[in-house]
Structures are given as C-alpha cells and as structure tokens.
Design a protein around this motif. Structure first.
Motif, PDB file in Angstrom:
ATOM      1  N   ASP A  19       0.829  -1.211   0.000  1.00 29.45           N
ATOM      2  CA  ASP A  19       0.000   0.000   0.000  1.00 29.45           C
ATOM      3  C   ASP A  19       0.860   1.256   0.000  1.00 29.45           C
ATOM      4  O   ASP A  19       0.544   2.234  -0.684  1.00 29.45           O
ATOM      5  CB  ASP A  19      -0.941   0.015   1.199  1.00 29.45           C
ATOM      6  N   PHE A  20       1.941   1.248   0.746  1.00 30.44           N
ATOM      7  CA  PHE A  20       2.850   2.393   0.786  1.00 30.44           C
ATOM      8  C   PHE A  20       3.430   2.655  -0.606  1.00 30.44           C
ATOM      9  O   PHE A  20       3.457   3.801  -1.078  1.00 30.44           O
ATOM     10  CB  PHE A  20       3.975   2.157   1.802  1.00 30.44           C
ATOM     11  N   HIS A  34       3.225  10.317 -17.903  1.00 29.70           N
ATOM     12  CA  HIS A  34       3.676   9.611 -19.101  1.00 29.70           C
ATOM     13  C   HIS A  34       4.851   8.672 -18.831  1.00 29.70           C
ATOM     14  O   HIS A  34       5.466   8.170 -19.778  1.00 29.70           O
ATOM     15  CB  HIS A  34       4.054  10.611 -20.201  1.00 29.70           C
ATOM     16  N   ASP A  35       5.151   8.419 -17.563  1.00 33.27           N
ATOM     17  CA  ASP A  35       6.252   7.525 -17.208  1.00 33.27           C
ATOM     18  C   ASP A  35       5.765   6.080 -17.306  1.00 33.27           C
ATOM     19  O   ASP A  35       5.159   5.539 -16.379  1.00 33.27           O
ATOM     20  CB  ASP A  35       6.766   7.840 -15.804  1.00 33.27           C
ATOM     21  N   TYR A  36       6.032   5.474 -18.430  1.00 30.23           N
ATOM     22  CA  TYR A  36       5.540   4.128 -18.714  1.00 30.23           C
ATOM     23  C   TYR A  36       6.024   3.109 -17.669  1.00 30.23           C
ATOM     24  O   TYR A  36       5.249   2.255 -17.218  1.00 30.23           O
ATOM     25  CB  TYR A  36       5.970   3.702 -20.118  1.00 30.23           C
ATOM     26  N   ASP A  37       7.296   3.192 -17.295  1.00 29.89           N
ATOM     27  CA  ASP A  37       7.846   2.233 -16.320  1.00 29.89           C
ATOM     28  C   ASP A  37       7.143   2.353 -14.966  1.00 29.89           C
ATOM     29  O   ASP A  37       6.860   1.344 -14.317  1.00 29.89           O
ATOM     30  CB  ASP A  37       9.350   2.435 -16.155  1.00 29.89           C
ATOM     31  N   ALA A  38       6.858   3.569 -14.556  1.00 29.67           N
ATOM     32  CA  ALA A  38       6.164   3.773 -13.275  1.00 29.67           C
ATOM     33  C   ALA A  38       4.740   3.225 -13.344  1.00 29.67           C
ATOM     34  O   ALA A  38       4.234   2.655 -12.366  1.00 29.67           O
ATOM     35  CB  ALA A  38       6.155   5.249 -12.896  1.00 29.67           C
ATOM     36  N   ILE A  39       4.100   3.392 -14.478  1.00 33.65           N
ATOM     37  CA  ILE A  39       2.746   2.847 -14.647  1.00 33.65           C
ATOM     38  C   ILE A  39       2.791   1.319 -14.590  1.00 33.65           C
ATOM     39  O   ILE A  39       1.941   0.693 -13.945  1.00 33.65           O
ATOM     40  CB  ILE A  39       2.125   3.330 -15.971  1.00 33.65           C
ATOM     41  N   GLN A  40       3.792   0.731 -15.208  1.00 32.96           N
ATOM     42  CA  GLN A  40       3.958  -0.723 -15.146  1.00 32.96           C
ATOM     43  C   GLN A  40       4.165  -1.179 -13.704  1.00 32.96           C
ATOM     44  O   GLN A  40       3.583  -2.178 -13.269  1.00 32.96           O
ATOM     45  CB  GLN A  40       5.131  -1.173 -16.016  1.00 32.96           C
ATOM     46  N   GLN A  41       5.019  -0.469 -12.967  1.00 33.99           N
ATOM     47  CA  GLN A  41       5.243  -0.803 -11.555  1.00 33.99           C
ATOM     48  C   GLN A  41       3.952  -0.686 -10.763  1.00 33.99           C
ATOM     49  O   GLN A  41       3.637  -1.551  -9.944  1.00 33.99           O
ATOM     50  CB  GLN A  41       6.286   0.129 -10.941  1.00 33.99           C
ATOM     51  N   TYR A  42       3.220   0.398 -10.995  1.00 30.71           N
ATOM     52  CA  TYR A  42       1.960   0.599 -10.289  1.00 30.71           C
ATOM     53  C   TYR A  42       1.016  -0.579 -10.538  1.00 30.71           C
ATOM     54  O   TYR A  42       0.431  -1.124  -9.600  1.00 30.71           O
ATOM     55  CB  TYR A  42       1.293   1.905 -10.732  1.00 30.71           C
ATOM     56  N   ASN A  43       0.881  -0.978 -11.781  1.00 30.04           N
ATOM     57  CA  ASN A  43      -0.017  -2.082 -12.114  1.00 30.04           C
ATOM     58  C   ASN A  43       0.436  -3.397 -11.500  1.00 30.04           C
ATOM     59  O   ASN A  43      -0.391  -4.201 -11.053  1.00 30.04           O
ATOM     60  CB  ASN A  43      -0.164  -2.199 -13.632  1.00 30.04           C
ATOM     61  N   GLN A  44       1.735  -3.628 -11.450  1.00 30.28           N
ATOM     62  CA  GLN A  44       2.257  -4.848 -10.818  1.00 30.28           C
ATOM     63  C   GLN A  44       1.943  -4.861  -9.324  1.00 30.28           C
ATOM     64  O   GLN A  44       1.524  -5.887  -8.781  1.00 30.28           O
ATOM     65  CB  GLN A  44       3.756  -4.971 -11.049  1.00 30.28           C
ATOM     66  N   PHE A  45       2.161  -3.722  -8.667  1.00 32.30           N
ATOM     67  CA  PHE A  45       1.875  -3.668  -7.233  1.00 32.30           C
ATOM     68  C   PHE A  45       0.375  -3.718  -6.952  1.00 32.30           C
ATOM     69  O   PHE A  45      -0.050  -4.285  -5.937  1.00 32.30           O
ATOM     70  CB  PHE A  45       2.510  -2.426  -6.592  1.00 32.30           C
ATOM     71  N   ALA A  46      -0.437  -3.146  -7.839  1.00 32.33           N
ATOM     72  CA  ALA A  46      -1.891  -3.232  -7.678  1.00 32.33           C
ATOM     73  C   ALA A  46      -2.344  -4.688  -7.769  1.00 32.33           C
ATOM     74  O   ALA A  46      -3.203  -5.135  -6.993  1.00 32.33           O
ATOM     75  CB  ALA A  46      -2.589  -2.376  -8.722  1.00 32.33           C
ATOM     76  N   GLN A  47      -1.767  -5.431  -8.692  1.00 31.06           N
ATOM     77  CA  GLN A  47      -2.097  -6.849  -8.818  1.00 31.06           C
ATOM     78  C   GLN A  47      -1.632  -7.616  -7.578  1.00 31.06           C
ATOM     79  O   GLN A  47      -2.361  -8.452  -7.042  1.00 31.06           O
ATOM     80  CB  GLN A  47      -1.457  -7.436 -10.069  1.00 31.06           C
TER      81      GLN A  47
END
Length: 86
Positions: A19-20, A34-47
């Motif tokens: 959550d942090f 527009h930071d694609y890598d950060a969006i990918q990280q966000y989606n991985q942690f959300a999953q």
C-alpha cells in the motif's frame, strides 16, 4: 481479543508495504503521467495487492467495508481484531 497466528501479522505487514508503494507511485504519477515504467510498476503492485488481500481475507476475514470485501457466513464483521487494531 481473538489471538491470531504470526502469519496474519506477516501478511498484514506485507500488505501495508505494498500500500505504501502504491501511494508513492500514485503521487509520482500525478506529476509524471507519461512515465511508462512507473505505470507498469503501479499495475504490478496493484495486482500484488489484490492477491494479498484475497489471501488474507480467505484465511482471516474481511479487511474493508462497503462492498470492497466479502463477508463469510455468518456475518463476520464483528470478529476482532480489525486491521487497524493490530
């Protein structure tokens, strides 16, 4: 208060850490949309968060109210401790 096994506390701590990370990534993405890598990280942690939540709730009961978590039978919202009590 109901005694819980060490596994409960370990899973809850892992959920809090995820959550942090999600909060920090959200704040970052608010200013860097527009930071694609950060969006990918966000989606991985959300999953990962979804899987952890499901694991905790299947063993120890609901974490959130208002339709964000399912209840067992019988209605188990009054089972202690609540996540913020540990």
């Amino acid at each position: 208060m109901k005694q819980l096994p060490p596994e409960y506390y370990a899973l809850l701590e892992e959920l809090q850490a995820v959550d942090f990370v999600l909060v920090e990534l959200t704040l970052y993405l608010d200013t860097h949309p527009h930071d694609y890598d950060a969006i990918q990280q966000y989606n991985q942690f959300a999953q990962q968060r979804g899987l952890l939540k499901k694991q905790i709730e299947s063993k120890f009961g609901p974490l959130q109210q208002y339709g964000n978590s399912y209840s067992g039978y019988p209605w188990n919202w009054d089972d202690a401790p609540w996540p913020w009590q540990v």
